[in-house]
Motif scaffolding. Structure first.
Motif, PDB file in Angstrom:
ATOM      1  N   LEU A 168     -10.351   5.031  -3.100  1.00  0.00           N
ATOM      2  CA  LEU A 168     -10.132   3.591  -3.003  1.00  0.00           C
ATOM      3  C   LEU A 168      -8.904   3.296  -2.141  1.00  0.00           C
ATOM      4  O   LEU A 168      -8.931   2.425  -1.255  1.00  0.00           O
ATOM      5  N   ASN A 169      -7.822   4.026  -2.374  1.00  0.00           N
ATOM      6  CA  ASN A 169      -6.605   3.868  -1.566  1.00  0.00           C
ATOM      7  C   ASN A 169      -6.869   4.157  -0.100  1.00  0.00           C
ATOM      8  O   ASN A 169      -6.399   3.425   0.795  1.00  0.00           O
ATOM      9  N   ILE A 208      -8.969   1.344   1.709  1.00  0.00           N
ATOM     10  CA  ILE A 208      -8.194   0.117   1.930  1.00  0.00           C
ATOM     11  C   ILE A 208      -7.166   0.312   3.051  1.00  0.00           C
ATOM     12  O   ILE A 208      -7.009  -0.548   3.926  1.00  0.00           O
ATOM     13  N   THR A 209      -6.485   1.437   3.053  1.00  0.00           N
ATOM     14  CA  THR A 209      -5.479   1.670   4.103  1.00  0.00           C
ATOM     15  C   THR A 209      -6.115   1.792   5.484  1.00  0.00           C
ATOM     16  O   THR A 209      -5.504   1.406   6.486  1.00  0.00           O
ATOM     17  N   VAL A 238      -6.802  -1.792   6.651  1.00  0.00           N
ATOM     18  CA  VAL A 238      -5.544  -2.450   7.018  1.00  0.00           C
ATOM     19  C   VAL A 238      -5.010  -1.913   8.343  1.00  0.00           C
ATOM     20  O   VAL A 238      -4.447  -2.662   9.147  1.00  0.00           O
ATOM     21  N   CYS A 246      -2.494   5.502   5.983  1.00  0.00           N
ATOM     22  CA  CYS A 246      -3.888   5.953   6.070  1.00  0.00           C
ATOM     23  C   CYS A 246      -3.982   7.485   5.998  1.00  0.00           C
ATOM     24  O   CYS A 246      -4.763   8.034   5.213  1.00  0.00           O
ATOM     25  N   LEU A 256       0.827  -1.212   0.000  1.00  0.00           N
ATOM     26  CA  LEU A 256       0.000   0.000   0.000  1.00  0.00           C
ATOM     27  C   LEU A 256       0.858   1.258   0.000  1.00  0.00           C
ATOM     28  O   LEU A 256       0.453   2.292  -0.549  1.00  0.00           O
TER      29      LEU A 256
END
Length: 487
Positions: free
Chosen positions: A227-228, A231-232, A235, A133, A68
């Motif tokens: 989107l990034n 997802i971060t 995680v 993030c 990521l």
């Protein structure tokens, strides 16, 4: 008499084997007991060696975290023409979004290494996830033609985050994996960085199109950044829940000795500084450091300017540039996995490093030639050949360096290597950026090949004295001799 003579010969053998370690590091002498009885007692009574099944889940999570962050590195530069048009900036400003990843490393490598060494793997990975993030949410706010500076702030946060990621694969592997699988685990850890680079090459050209209207480009940027960010965030939650500092018991005797050394030390900043000083006095490590720095400097420049180079020969080829980058990194993933397995079985670090660097140089020459044919097939083939070796060298070099510098903390060794490669990367991007702008890409490629030839020459000068393996081999011999004496 025969029995006494046999015992004396056996004791002499054990003592001669113990003396082989006197040239290892002064720190190591604190960790290794001098008498045969003490060694046997420590190995058998104090050290409980165990590997845990959850190490594979944690490795998978580690790969995702590093991936990521890796996605972000060339996120702007792989679509340089679109980024310039949407934000109204110059190509040099786009280059800086990649360069910032390298610039931040130099002043922060020492505190980052100290942080990893003092607070352990859990704090390191939670910090990395948090940085990923925050940086990605900054980018969500930057999806507007007037807010490039917010995106650059996000890129800055992400560049600081990679400080606690890029040097971690060898440390993570040593903390969680046994002696017979540590090279494979390190290679898979580096695989995460390569996976992120692969996605960073292919996803932006696919998701952010060069539309006629800027509003449409802005919507593409927003969807991609969102989107990034989502997802971060997920995680980060998983990292907080599942990551831990280290397993209860060490996975290898070499790691057990390192734990004992850390328990005896004060984990202060000065101890980290002393470790760096000791590393800088080891000639063989410095030679490997030069090889690593030059090779990674070449690779960083190759990735940063890939879009600009491809567009010289393939008009409107930003998607093709992303595909080429994808092929390079996927081939690197395959190569890293294979080489990691080979190193675990053979421990032939020097010859492996030499072969990998020579083949990388050949791959770079083939790539330069393939561009001039303007053949998509040949460019893909040359890219696969190049990626199979040049990205593989990263994992080889990390493990090789740990072997040469044992028992220094893996984070310090890897941090110093990454810092120097960052320095050469900054110089390379600045130098090669001017060369491409004023002299064209032909001289640029010639210079890349010339620097790789320097790496080839230097690689032959690196020592083959593997200190970590020496400890493992000696302990096995001492155990066998001690076990024989009890029969």
């Amino acid at each position: 008499m025969d029995s006494e003579k046999y015992d004396l010969e056996k004791n002499d053998t054990i003592n001669s084997e113990t003396e082989k370690l006197t040239d290892i590091n002064n720190t190591c002498s604190v960790l290794i007991v001098k008498s045969q009885n003490n060694i046997h007692r420590k190995c058998e009574q104090e050290y409980v060696i165990k590997v845990y099944q959850k190490r594979w889940f944690l490795l998978a999570l580690f790969i995702i975290i590093t991936a990521l962050n890796g996605i972000q590195w060339v996120q702007y530069s792989i679509i340089t023409n679109i980024t310039m048009r949407y934000y109204g900036i110059t190509s040099r400003m786009v280059d800086y979004t990649s360069l910032i990843y390298l610039i931040t490393y130099l002043p922060l490598v020492l505190p980052a290494s100290y942080f990893m060494d003092k607070y352990g793997m859990r704090a390191t990975l939670v910090t990395a996830s948090l940085g990923n993030c925050i940086g990605c949410w900054f980018k969500v706010l930057s999806a507007d033609p007037d807010k490039f500076y917010i995106g650059f702030m996000g890129q800055f946060v992400l560049s600081c985050t990679q400080l606690v990621i890029i040097s971690t694969p060898s440390s993570f592997a040593a903390v969680w994996f046994g002696a017979n699988e540590v090279s494979t685990a390190c290679a898979l850890g580096v695989f995460g960085q390569q996976l992120g680079m692969a996605l960073g090459f292919i996803l932006p050209p696919l998701m952010i199109r060069n539309h006629e209207e800027l509003d449409s480009i802005g919507k593409d940027f927003y969807r991609f950044f969102m989107l990034n960010a989502i997802i971060t965030t997920v995680v980060l939650v998983l990292t907080i829940i599942f990551c831990q500092k280290q397993p209860e018991y060490p996975p290898s005797k070499a790691q057990a000795l390192i734990r004992e050394g850390k328990a005896a030390s004060d984990n202060s900043v000065m101890e980290t500084v002393k470790s760096f000083k000791r590393l800088l006095k080891q000639k063989s490590f410095l030679t490997l450091l030069a090889v690593f720095g030059v090779t990674l400097g070449v690779f960083n420049s190759f990735c940063t300017f890939l879009n600009q180079v491809i567009l010289v020969y393939f008009a409107g080829g930003q998607v093709f540039a992303g595909q080429v980058g994808l092929v390079v990194t996927i081939a690197g993933m395959v190569g890293s996995s294979i080489i990691g397995y080979i190193l675990d079985k053979t421990k032939k670090y020097k010859i492996t490093a030499i072969i990998v660097i020579i083949m990388s140089t050949i791959g770079l020459i083939l790539f330069m030639i393939s561009l001039r044919t303007k053949s998509y097939t040949l460019v893909f083939a040359a890219s696969a050949f190049l990626g199979l070796f040049i990205t593989t060298f990263i994992s080889v070099a990390y493990e090789y360096a740990v072997e040469l510098t044992y028992p220094e903390p893996e984070a310090n060794t890897a941090g110093l290597m990454s810092a120097f490669s960052t320095f050469t990367g900054v110089l390379g991007i600045v130098l090669f950026g001017d060369i491409i702008e004023y002299y064209g890409e032909f001289l640029y490629h010639v210079m890349l090949c010339a620097f790789m030839m320097i790496s080839v020459i230097l690689s032959f000068l690196v020592s083959n004295k593997l200190k970590r393996q020496a400890v493992i081999i000696l302990e096995k011999k001492q155990y066998q001799l001690s076990a024989g004496s009890e029969k």
